[in-house]
Design a protein around this motif. Structure first.
Motif, PDB file in Angstrom:
ATOM      1  N   UNK A  73       1.152  -1.838  -0.236  1.00  0.00           N
ATOM      2  CA  UNK A  73      -0.266  -0.533  -0.292  1.00  0.00           C
ATOM      3  C   UNK A  73       0.595   1.673  -0.275  1.00  0.00           C
ATOM      4  N   UNK A  74       1.780   1.809   1.235  1.00  0.00           N
ATOM      5  CA  UNK A  74       2.967   2.305   0.737  1.00  0.00           C
ATOM      6  C   UNK A  74       3.756   2.494  -0.805  1.00  0.00           C
ATOM      7  N   UNK A  75       3.653   1.839  -0.869  1.00  0.00           N
ATOM      8  CA  UNK A  75       4.478   1.982  -2.715  1.00  0.00           C
ATOM      9  C   UNK A  75       3.425   2.315  -3.575  1.00  0.00           C
ATOM     10  N   UNK A  76       2.544   1.653  -3.766  1.00  0.00           N
ATOM     11  CA  UNK A  76       1.402   2.005  -4.235  1.00  0.00           C
ATOM     12  C   UNK A  76       1.487   3.639  -4.169  1.00  0.00           C
ATOM     13  N   UNK A  77       0.346   3.883  -3.088  1.00  0.00           N
ATOM     14  CA  UNK A  77       0.781   5.368  -2.729  1.00  0.00           C
ATOM     15  C   UNK A  77       1.919   6.427  -3.045  1.00  0.00           C
ATOM     16  N   UNK A  78       2.930   5.979  -3.334  1.00  0.00           N
ATOM     17  CA  UNK A  78       4.136   6.806  -3.520  1.00  0.00           C
ATOM     18  C   UNK A  78       3.938   6.971  -4.720  1.00  0.00           C
ATOM     19  N   UNK A  79       3.673   5.990  -5.620  1.00  0.00           N
ATOM     20  CA  UNK A  79       3.691   6.382  -6.796  1.00  0.00           C
ATOM     21  C   UNK A  79       2.271   6.402  -7.374  1.00  0.00           C
ATOM     22  N   UNK A  80       1.586   7.173  -6.230  1.00  0.00           N
ATOM     23  CA  UNK A  80       0.517   7.950  -7.177  1.00  0.00           C
ATOM     24  C   UNK A  80      -1.015   7.279  -7.010  1.00  0.00           C
ATOM     25  N   UNK A  81      -0.799   5.583  -7.097  1.00  0.00           N
ATOM     26  CA  UNK A  81      -2.225   4.969  -7.243  1.00  0.00           C
ATOM     27  C   UNK A  81      -2.954   4.585  -5.637  1.00  0.00           C
ATOM     28  N   UNK A  82      -3.958   4.512  -6.409  1.00  0.00           N
ATOM     29  CA  UNK A  82      -5.440   4.705  -5.277  1.00  0.00           C
ATOM     30  C   UNK A  82      -5.612   3.578  -4.576  1.00  0.00           C
ATOM     31  N   UNK A  83      -5.333   2.624  -5.484  1.00  0.00           N
ATOM     32  CA  UNK A  83      -6.284   1.105  -4.840  1.00  0.00           C
ATOM     33  C   UNK A  83      -5.604   0.555  -3.802  1.00  0.00           C
TER      34      UNK A  83
END
Length: 172
Positions: A73-83
């Motif tokens: 979830x942290x990696x996705x958030x850092x890359x701009x994904x909200x899933x």
């Protein structure tokens, strides 16, 4: 209740899905941005790319299921994904227990690692995707190179004309 569940679903499986049911998983058009070793193709899913990034970055250090999800979830958030990746299982699991691709007791009992990899791009259909085959191949390579799987112990289902088709009958 437990015996009814075991009768209905004899196998133990755990699945990480790319998003909550109300969300749509996102495609990545350049998985190189996740710094994966030797990715199979440029396109892929954000969840698969994130899972592989977390596993590669973590090395062989132990991590729990909940740690894995939080890192993803942290990696996705850092890359701009909200899933928000979700965890599902055919049995109750303690998410604070060690994350394992194949539980040690399964290897000791059966002596083999097995996997079903499914990549559906919906070729020729409205909403065709471009990275699902790459995702399946990236996971296959990770399992072989990092987890000791043999390709002969994997069932690979893809709608690419070269593999078994990803039908309900082939999955079951």
């Amino acid at each position: 209740m437990e015996s009814r569940i075991n009768d209905a679903i004899p196998a133990k499986f755990v699945m990480i899905s790319g998003s909550e049911d109300k969300q749509t998983s996102a495609d990545v058009y350049n998985v190189g941005s996740f710094q994966l070793p030797d990715p199979a193709g440029k396109a892929g899913g954000a969840c698969t790319s994130t899972l592989l990034k977390v596993l590669h970055d973590n090395g062989n250090r132990p991590m729990s299921w909940i740690d894995l999800l939080h890192k993803m979830r942290d990696v996705l958030r850092q890359k701009g994904y909200d899933q928000i990746p979700q965890l599902s299982s055919s049995r109750m699991i303690d998410v604070s227990h060690k994350f394992e691709i194949v539980p040690t007791e399964t290897i000791e009992r059966n002596g083999a690692r097995r996997a079903i990899l499914i990549g559906i791009n919906y070729q020729g259909q409205k909403g065709q995707l471009s990275g699902c085959h790459n995702d399946a191949n990236n996971i296959k390579n990770y399992l072989i190179n990092n987890q000791g799987f043999l390709e002969k112990d994997m069932l690979i289902l893809m709608d690419d004309g070269s593999h078994h088709q990803p039908t309900r009958a082939n999955i079951m």
